[in-house]
Enzyme design. Structure first.
Site, PDB file in Angstrom:
ATOM      1  N   TYR A 189     -21.042  -4.735  39.000  1.00 52.10           N
ATOM      2  CA  TYR A 189     -20.554  -4.139  37.745  1.00 52.10           C
ATOM      3  C   TYR A 189     -19.443  -3.134  38.034  1.00 52.10           C
ATOM      4  O   TYR A 189     -18.480  -3.029  37.288  1.00 52.10           O
ATOM      5  CB  TYR A 189     -21.708  -3.475  36.993  1.00 52.10           C
ATOM      6  CG  TYR A 189     -21.259  -2.773  35.724  1.00 52.10           C
ATOM      7  CD1 TYR A 189     -20.580  -3.460  34.716  1.00 52.10           C
ATOM      8  CD2 TYR A 189     -21.506  -1.411  35.530  1.00 52.10           C
ATOM      9  CE1 TYR A 189     -20.158  -2.814  33.557  1.00 52.10           C
ATOM     10  CE2 TYR A 189     -21.086  -0.763  34.369  1.00 52.10           C
ATOM     11  CZ  TYR A 189     -20.414  -1.471  33.392  1.00 52.10           C
ATOM     12  OH  TYR A 189     -20.001  -0.825  32.250  1.00 52.10           O
TER      13      TYR A 189
ATOM     14  N   TYR B  99     -17.065   8.589  31.750  1.00 53.05           N
ATOM     15  CA  TYR B  99     -18.223   8.708  32.657  1.00 53.05           C
ATOM     16  C   TYR B  99     -17.785   9.302  33.990  1.00 53.05           C
ATOM     17  O   TYR B  99     -16.722   8.952  34.507  1.00 53.05           O
ATOM     18  CB  TYR B  99     -18.828   7.322  32.941  1.00 53.05           C
ATOM     19  CG  TYR B  99     -19.712   6.727  31.859  1.00 53.05           C
ATOM     20  CD1 TYR B  99     -20.189   7.462  30.790  1.00 53.05           C
ATOM     21  CD2 TYR B  99     -20.095   5.383  31.955  1.00 53.05           C
ATOM     22  CE1 TYR B  99     -20.998   6.886  29.829  1.00 53.05           C
ATOM     23  CE2 TYR B  99     -20.914   4.787  31.000  1.00 53.05           C
ATOM     24  CZ  TYR B  99     -21.360   5.542  29.929  1.00 53.05           C
ATOM     25  OH  TYR B  99     -22.161   4.964  28.988  1.00 53.05           O
TER      26      TYR B  99
ATOM     27  N   GLU C  97     -30.703  -3.624  25.716  1.00 52.51           N
ATOM     28  CA  GLU C  97     -29.418  -3.237  25.124  1.00 52.51           C
ATOM     29  C   GLU C  97     -29.224  -4.044  23.844  1.00 52.51           C
ATOM     30  O   GLU C  97     -29.627  -5.202  23.779  1.00 52.51           O
ATOM     31  CB  GLU C  97     -28.290  -3.520  26.122  1.00 52.51           C
ATOM     32  CG  GLU C  97     -26.922  -3.079  25.652  1.00 52.51           C
ATOM     33  CD  GLU C  97     -25.855  -3.203  26.751  1.00 52.51           C
ATOM     34  OE1 GLU C  97     -26.052  -2.609  27.837  1.00 52.51           O
ATOM     35  OE2 GLU C  97     -24.849  -3.886  26.518  1.00 52.51           O
TER      36      GLU C  97
END
Ligand code: 3EB
Length: 339
Positions: free
Chosen positions: A149, A209, A329
């Site tokens: 990811y 982030y 999710e």
């Protein structure tokens, strides 16, 4: 007036597709299942999610406002109706090698996929990305020294940056999930007009982030509002049990579901502030629900039934959320007719 299941998005059964003639306004499909779609024309873009469907209809149809034209360029298969374009690109990772600078294979594949999308959008005159769906196998696995990811995030970020698209208000709503198999697959809706992007006051913007989550932050907004064919569409990005930038309630699928519902609630309040029309409400959300472990389906479904209610359609599938500690999710959309 509000409603779901009409216009741009609706759920279909595989059987419904196999029978009759295809709607000429159909822009494309999202197809959940390990077995791919059969007997679909090449000219209909279809994103296969290589994931088991746990509950609900396995096909989602994206339909335009009029007859559509098909095309295929730079590896992107697409269809558009003059106002909105749906496209899909699949990139096999095994044609890539480690970059001279050590850049990992998936990073390079992701960058190439996004560069192809941006090139196509420029040529076709659909500059505004409305919504993106990213699927890749083994999303939490480390290869070439970095979690996949995180590799994907670098490639996506570099492509957005090179295209001058890292501009605050033009970052689209998105989802990025791990599936069991298949190529890197990117599907998208793009428009001739911009969307309004929306952030969640309970969550740090993903593009901010901190580096704990990887060398490049994820490029997506929490939601987007777009106008199309007399309606306003709300696209809600994949939403998980994250508060600030931290994953909450590790190991507890029920608590994670309640936390993501609180996130959805806050996001809808924010979207409603930005909308010209009536407020968006949880029960009107049609949704795709990603569950990491199939044995969590029942508890997740129970919490969502309680929290969302309503009659809007939802599909549940098994997929890996992009952080290893997240178990569930939810992504969603809703439509309000403009008066
Ligand atoms: C999160 O909030 C959970 O990388 O495109 C949700 C939606 C998530 C989109 C993406 C990732 C993405 O960070 C993960």
């Amino acid at each position: 007036m509000t409603g779901v299941g009409h216009g741009l998005h609706r759920f279909l059964s595989g059987a419904a597709l196999a029978g009759g003639a295809l709607d000429p306004a159909l822009l494309g499909l999202s197809w959940i299942g390990l077995a791919g779609p059969t007997a679909l024309p090449q000219s209909l873009p279809c994103q296969q999610l290589h994931a088991p469907c746990l509950l609900g209809e396995a096909v989602e149809a994206w339909t335009g406002a009029g007859p559509t034209l098909a095309g295929s360029r730079h590896g992107v298969r697409y269809r558009h109706d003059g106002g909105l374009l749906f496209g899909v690109i699949e990139v096999a990772e095994d044609v890539f090698v480690l970059g001279d600078d050590g850049s990992p294979v998936l990073q390079r594949a992701a960058q190439q996929a996004y560069e192809a999308v941006f090139r196509l959008l420029g040529e076709e005159g659909y500059p505004h990305l409305w919504r993106i769906w990213n699927y890749l196998p083994h999303i939490n696995r480390e290869t070439d020294g970095l979690e996949r990811y995180r590799q994907f995030n670098i490639g996506r970020h570099c492509a957005f940056e090179a295209a001058g698209r890292l501009v605050m208000d033009s970052i689209p709503a998105a989802s990025a999930l791990g599936v069991s198999d298949g190529p890197l697959s990117v599907a998208f809706l793009a428009g001739r007009t911009p969307t309004r992007s929306i952030e969640n006051p309970r969550q740090l913007s993903a593009f901010r982030y901190p580096a704990d989550y990887g060398p490049c932050s994820p490029t997506f907004s929490r939601a987007a509002l777009g106008r199309y064919a007399g309606a306003e569409w709300l696209f809600v990005s994949g939403t998980a049990s994250i508060v600030g930038h931290q994953s909450m309630h590790p190991g507890d699928p029920e608590a994670q579901t309640r936390e993501l519902l609180a996130n959805l609630d806050a996001l809808l309040a924010e979207a409603s502030r930005c909308s010209a029309g009536p407020a968006y409400r949880l029960p009107e959300l049609s949704a795709r629900v990603y569950v990491r472990h199939p044995e969590h389906l029942a508890p997740v479904q129970a919490e969502l039934a309680r929290g969302l209610g309503g009659t809007a359609q939802r599909v549940y599938l098994q997929a890996d959320v992009c952080r290893a500690d997240l178990l569930v999710e939810v992504e969603a959309q809703a439509c309000h007719l403009l008066s």
